[in-house]
Design an enzyme around this catalytic site. Sequence first.
Site, PDB file in Angstrom:
ATOM      1  N   CYS A  88      63.758  36.094  30.031  1.00  0.00           N
ATOM      2  CA  CYS A  88      63.151  34.757  30.050  1.00  0.00           C
ATOM      3  C   CYS A  88      63.422  34.118  31.406  1.00  0.00           C
ATOM      4  O   CYS A  88      64.151  34.664  32.236  1.00  0.00           O
ATOM      5  CB  CYS A  88      63.708  33.887  28.926  1.00  0.00           C
ATOM      6  SG  CYS A  88      65.462  33.495  29.105  1.00  0.00           S
TER       7      CYS A  88
ATOM      8  N   CYS B 115      66.984  33.765  32.398  1.00  0.00           N
ATOM      9  CA  CYS B 115      67.617  34.964  32.972  1.00  0.00           C
ATOM     10  C   CYS B 115      67.423  34.984  34.490  1.00  0.00           C
ATOM     11  O   CYS B 115      68.345  35.335  35.244  1.00  0.00           O
ATOM     12  CB  CYS B 115      67.015  36.225  32.362  1.00  0.00           C
ATOM     13  SG  CYS B 115      67.264  36.388  30.595  1.00  0.00           S
TER      14      CYS B 115
ATOM     15  N   ASP C 254      36.255  31.205  49.949  1.00  0.00           N
ATOM     16  CA  ASP C 254      35.790  32.229  50.883  1.00  0.00           C
ATOM     17  C   ASP C 254      34.263  32.133  50.914  1.00  0.00           C
ATOM     18  O   ASP C 254      33.638  31.708  49.945  1.00  0.00           O
ATOM     19  CB  ASP C 254      36.238  33.605  50.385  1.00  0.00           C
ATOM     20  CG  ASP C 254      35.646  34.733  51.208  1.00  0.00           C
ATOM     21  OD1 ASP C 254      35.775  34.680  52.437  1.00  0.00           O
ATOM     22  OD2 ASP C 254      35.023  35.633  50.624  1.00  0.00           O
TER      23      ASP C 254
ATOM     24  N   ASP D 226      36.733  36.985  46.829  1.00  0.00           N
ATOM     25  CA  ASP D 226      36.265  38.182  46.124  1.00  0.00           C
ATOM     26  C   ASP D 226      36.609  39.468  46.849  1.00  0.00           C
ATOM     27  O   ASP D 226      36.292  40.546  46.363  1.00  0.00           O
ATOM     28  CB  ASP D 226      34.749  38.115  45.909  1.00  0.00           C
ATOM     29  CG  ASP D 226      33.975  38.399  47.194  1.00  0.00           C
ATOM     30  OD1 ASP D 226      34.486  38.026  48.274  1.00  0.00           O
ATOM     31  OD2 ASP D 226      32.885  38.980  47.129  1.00  0.00           O
TER      32      ASP D 226
ATOM     33  N   ASP E 239      40.940  38.728  51.048  1.00  0.00           N
ATOM     34  CA  ASP E 239      41.396  37.461  50.470  1.00  0.00           C
ATOM     35  C   ASP E 239      42.696  37.619  49.691  1.00  0.00           C
ATOM     36  O   ASP E 239      43.261  36.619  49.235  1.00  0.00           O
ATOM     37  CB  ASP E 239      40.335  36.902  49.514  1.00  0.00           C
ATOM     38  CG  ASP E 239      39.004  36.641  50.203  1.00  0.00           C
ATOM     39  OD1 ASP E 239      39.027  36.136  51.332  1.00  0.00           O
ATOM     40  OD2 ASP E 239      37.952  36.960  49.619  1.00  0.00           O
TER      41      ASP E 239
END
Length: 761
Positions: A18, A21, A452, A650, A654
């Site tokens: 978790c 931790c 972009d 895309d 990027d």
Amino acid sequence: MANKNIVQANFPVLGMGCAGCAARVSKVLNQQSGVSEAGVNYASGVASVTYDRTVCTPESLQQAVQAAGYDLVIASQEEAEEEVEQAHEQKYQSLKFRTIGAILLSVPVMVISMFFMDMPYGGYIMWVLSTPVVFWLGRGFFINAWKQLKHRSANMDTLVANSTGIAYLFSVFNVLFPEFWLSRGIQPHVYFEASSVIIAFILLGRLLEERAKGNTSSAIKKLMGLSPKTVTVVDEASLRPSYPVSSQNSSAQHSSFITLHSSLKEISQVRPGNLILAKPGERIAVDGTVVEGTSYIDESMLTGEPIAVGKEVGAKVFAGTINQKGSLCYRADKVGTDTLLAKIISMVQDAQGSKAPVQQLVDKIAGIFVPTIMGIALLSFLLWLLLDPTNGFTHGLLALVTVLIIACPCALGLATPTAIMVGIGKGAERGILIKDAESLETAKSIQAVVLDKTGTVTEGKPVVSRMLWTDEATDTHKDIFRLLEKHSEHPLAEAIVRYLDATETELTLTHFESLTGLGVKATVGTTTYYAGNRKLLQQMHVSPTPSLEAEADRLAAEAQTVIWFFDESRTWAVVGITDRIKDSSQQAIHSLQSSDIDVYLLTGDNEVTAREIARKAGIAHYRAGVLPGEKADFIRQLQSEGKKVAMVGDGINDSAALATADLSIAMGSGSDIAMDVAHMTIISSDLTKIPEALQLSRLTVRTIRQNLFWAFIYNVIGVPIAAGILYPICGFLLNPMIAGAAMAFSSVSVVSNSLRLKRKR
């Protein structure tokens, strides 16, 4: 002067369950001598440590983390990746087995407790079914709770272990010794379903989380996979072209390599200065400089631009890019971790690892909530012993168990996952894929969206927008133009061929020649025809027709690529080629701006094109000629101004910017790597889905907060009543069964509230 002994390194961490931790490991690392800064990203499972290597070593850091109950992987990068992958796969398969087993065993326990409590041996059957759930399938909660106890801390595992353990032991006592309660006029009840169902639910949540976390490393693997494993290394002494390369077509260029002596080598054996052969369709192995041949190379993974780049002697080539039709021989300049591709990989890793660990709200509260509830339960037991000598033990024990049962984290465990499951499902219905809960929480507070250009705001595919012919042009001229472009290797030629009718013709081209950086030429009969840019037109001393020149100027002003078709004496046609803006872009950008979100356009394209695209799309802020690293830097600049930034892209180019942004959104038509790095993916590549995604985030986070309120309100009201606060006033002592019902009702209210999301518009 910087201290050369201060190094920064990333180490995978194993065994975290978790966000608490991650905080624990971070605290341990920061306490080590020689460590100046350490942070642990729970999402990526990586510790980023800056330390003095003369004071401490990776081995000493590993020992400290192991002493805290976790593990640090300090092997070489390749070995570490393999070890982490194996550990993740083992953990995932183990969780999958335990989750399925817990669900199969806990369902009959729940059915018996709800409908068949009075059946013969019902308590014994539930005991038998719930025992393996609690002590075998759910043993991890008890092990982790013990680790937390040793370090004087508490988390969600502590709460689960205490509540399920007490409920289980109390139920076993009631099955074996019912007369203890019956003799005191109290009906003994069992709570096996509470212990087993809670463990099954929370294991299911952990399984879904582990699966989502496993996808984060696949982006890095795919980036690394762009570099070929083997390369063709050329013997420099044999480098002797058979043809004058600059004046021949691609087949002749390819022939110039036939006489070369070459050998296949592992990529790790390549050294700076080696000569490497890149055949058509192969990826460039390392960064280098072309020494022989000409070709076009698809550099979209770096620039995001769809048009391949012409390469000739002296041009730079980059690892991971794709050689197209011609063959090239290039000299290796940068190899290994020095290549541009390796630096992009490093940037993605650093961006993923540098984010502050997101402390899950439930884990934060559990740190205070767990010891508080345990303290209240124990205090109520002691007070009953002191204040009621006659029935104090009986009432005190009931109060202790009731407090722990009513404070059971079932609703807490459901509050976030149910809202997330409904929210993510709602998003999927609308074509929005959301990776995890953290993304939804972040999306609600986005203040700036960085777009972009190619493939995001625009279609990402060059098309002919305008083709103007002179009045004297005939169908024969169109056939010649189409044949010229059909023989060309230039990517823009495909757009022209697609635009012109593909009718059969008996015309044949002779003396076809590709003119690098200018265009192409060929002879039909006794006339030489040309297709190319204005520079070629000027070199051939051909004066353009006034009407065509006016149209060419207009197309150039709109940042379109202009292609001329002409012969030795006159121009016949002019063509405008562009990358069209998507139909949805303007509406989406307006919607974002109306929500007070700043929109920025980043592109590797030139200033004129960037300015024109920004104008047409309605974007006020833009930057042209931006490289992958500069995109990430621009996002960091916005973040330094206090803005929460979303990046939409895309392409592989990027990926570093996507990993750096607070929220990353990939277009479904883009690369797999962009989608793996991104927190969200728009399946249809429709930009209007971005405002929808941000609105979905706001609704889901609001639902989570409402769920947490309902989960806690029962505890706030129920815990004091369970402890017996009303007994001195009206003689009311809450029965553990009613406490269990209240706990169940809190869970029902949480799930019902989450389902309301489905009806939201």
